[in-house]
Design an enzyme around this catalytic site. Structure first.
Site, mmCIF file in Angstrom:
data_model
loop_
_atom_site.group_PDB
_atom_site.id
_atom_site.type_symbol
_atom_site.label_atom_id
_atom_site.label_comp_id
_atom_site.label_asym_id
_atom_site.label_seq_id
_atom_site.Cartn_x
_atom_site.Cartn_y
_atom_site.Cartn_z
ATOM 1 N N HIS A 6 30.066 25.742 45.107
ATOM 2 C CA HIS A 6 30.204 25.817 43.644
ATOM 3 C C HIS A 6 29.715 27.145 43.070
ATOM 4 O O HIS A 6 30.311 27.684 42.148
ATOM 5 C CB HIS A 6 29.471 24.629 42.994
ATOM 6 C CG HIS A 6 30.115 23.313 43.316
ATOM 7 N ND1 HIS A 6 29.471 22.298 43.995
ATOM 8 C CD2 HIS A 6 31.373 22.858 43.075
ATOM 9 C CE1 HIS A 6 30.300 21.275 44.141
ATOM 10 N NE2 HIS A 6 31.456 21.587 43.604
ATOM 11 N N GLU A 34 40.762 16.197 35.621
ATOM 12 C CA GLU A 34 40.702 15.587 36.962
ATOM 13 C C GLU A 34 41.746 14.468 37.012
ATOM 14 O O GLU A 34 41.797 13.623 36.123
ATOM 15 C CB GLU A 34 39.280 15.042 37.196
ATOM 16 C CG GLU A 34 39.107 14.089 38.353
ATOM 17 C CD GLU A 34 39.392 14.709 39.726
ATOM 18 O OE1 GLU A 34 38.738 15.694 40.095
ATOM 19 O OE2 GLU A 34 40.283 14.176 40.430
ATOM 20 N N ASP A 58 46.905 15.103 35.067
ATOM 21 C CA ASP A 58 47.416 15.944 36.146
ATOM 22 C C ASP A 58 47.260 17.420 35.716
ATOM 23 O O ASP A 58 47.804 17.823 34.684
ATOM 24 C CB ASP A 58 48.905 15.579 36.327
ATOM 25 C CG ASP A 58 49.583 16.418 37.387
ATOM 26 O OD1 ASP A 58 49.097 17.522 37.691
ATOM 27 O OD2 ASP A 58 50.624 15.961 37.901
ATOM 28 N N GLY A 59 46.527 18.189 36.508
ATOM 29 C CA GLY A 59 46.233 19.583 36.156
ATOM 30 C C GLY A 59 47.494 20.415 35.954
ATOM 31 O O GLY A 59 47.535 21.301 35.094
ATOM 32 N N ASP A 93 39.441 23.825 41.345
ATOM 33 C CA ASP A 93 38.461 23.244 42.276
ATOM 34 C C ASP A 93 39.107 22.019 42.912
ATOM 35 O O ASP A 93 38.811 20.881 42.562
ATOM 36 C CB ASP A 93 37.204 22.852 41.470
ATOM 37 C CG ASP A 93 36.134 22.280 42.369
ATOM 38 O OD1 ASP A 93 36.287 22.339 43.600
ATOM 39 O OD2 ASP A 93 35.144 21.758 41.827
HETATM 40 N N1 SPD Z 1 38.565 21.434 52.825
HETATM 41 C C1 SPD Z 1 37.924 21.087 51.609
HETATM 42 C C2 SPD Z 1 38.380 21.837 50.429
HETATM 43 C C3 SPD Z 1 37.784 21.211 49.233
HETATM 44 C C4 SPD Z 1 37.543 22.128 48.149
HETATM 45 N N2 SPD Z 1 37.089 21.446 46.968
HETATM 46 C C5 SPD Z 1 35.841 20.844 47.048
HETATM 47 C C6 SPD Z 1 35.449 20.188 45.782
HETATM 48 C C7 SPD Z 1 34.042 20.424 45.444
HETATM 49 N N3 SPD Z 1 33.826 20.377 44.052
#
Ligand code: SPD
Length: 283
Positions: free
Chosen positions: A63, A107, A139-140, A158
């Protein structure tokens, strides 16, 4: 909550990346299977559809790298969009900046937010109660399509790996729409997969962003529970970026609140592109 202890593995190209721990919850949402287990070393960890998302021990590697290169380098950052991010970690890092007036977190899977609030409270923490954070179950891709031009200062993607409903979040058309809704100096920040375990998609993300935006830069670091451990984040803008030479007034204050990220770390991480990726991008 259960007393069952299990081994939980992410299967990837004939390898298994696993944690042993107490099963806290396993359920299926409309979109995916959601599991949280508690491991002695990594703490509580979230898996979605067989793919590790985050753990209490290593989530800051992910993050902080997604958020701070973008937010520490941009002056105007009042209006932010997070696509995905249902565990709350990206929002938590964004809210460290007092200049942020509003974050729209979009989300697709409401169950991910519910499970995160109930079982991974340490990740989102106080972000969930911050009035600046607005949550939309949507849906983004559709959200971006219906947003007006030049609207967001920063967009964070993300998301999970590109399969099923998250596929479109890696497409040309989606990146073009993100560019349209970014302010002239705005920054798109996306997790850009692993140069090792997801090499083809990694290359394709970098090539697409380079083609669509005036500037794009990629940094590399580690997320221990992801396949191969090495991971990347890419930042793109309609204006020139200077992320490999970071220098910002915000940074010193934010550094104090970070576990992984600081300007030296960022400086090095933007110079870590493996040579085989450099060659492939230039070919
Ligand atoms: N291979 C995993 C990729 C995931 C990336 N996103 C993770 C979400 C964390 N907030």
């Amino acid at each position: 909550m259960t007393d069952i202890t299990i081994w939980l593995d992410e299967y990837h190209k004939g390898s298994r990346f696993g944690l042993n721990g107490k099963l806290l919850i396993r359920k299926s949402s409309k979109y995916q299977e959601i599991i949280v287990i508690e491991n002695d070393y990594y703490g509580k960890a979230l898996m979605l559809d067989g793919c590790w998302m985050t753990s209490l021990k290593d989530e800051k590697y992910y993050h902080e790298c997604l958020v701070h290169p973008a937010l520490s380098s941009i002056e105007e950052k009042s209006n932010v969009l997070i696509i995905g991010g249902g565990d709350g970690g990206t929002a938590r890092e964004c809210l460290k900046y007092s200049k942020i007036a509003k974050i729209d977190l979009v989300e697709i899977d409401e169950e991910v937010i519910k499970v995160s609030k109930n079982f991974l409270q340490e990740i989102g923490g106080e972000a969930w109660n911050d009035k600046r954070l607005k949550i939309y179950i949507n849906d983004g891709v559709k959200w971006v399509e219906k947003t007006r031009d030049n609207f967001y200062d920063v967009i964070f993607i993300d998301c999970s790996d590109p399969k099923g409903f998250s596929n479109l979040l890696f497409s040309d058309s989606f990146y073009k729409e993100c560019k349209r809704i970014l302010t002239p100096k705005g920054i798109l920040a996306t997790q850009s997969e692993s140069p090792e375990s997801f090499r083809n998609i990694h290359i394709s993300i970098l090539k697409n962003l380079k083609k669509i935006f005036r500037a794009s830069e990629t940094m590399y670091s580690f997320v221990p529970i992801y396949p191969s451990g090495i991971w990347s984040w890419t930042f793109a803008s309609k204006e020139k970026l200077y992320l490999s030479k970071p220098n910002s007034k915000d940074s010193l204050e934010i550094e104090k609140e970070c576990e992984i990220w600081n300007l030296n770390f960022q400086n090095a991480a933007f110079k870590m592109m493996p040579n085989k990726i450099v060659k492939e991008l230039n070919s």
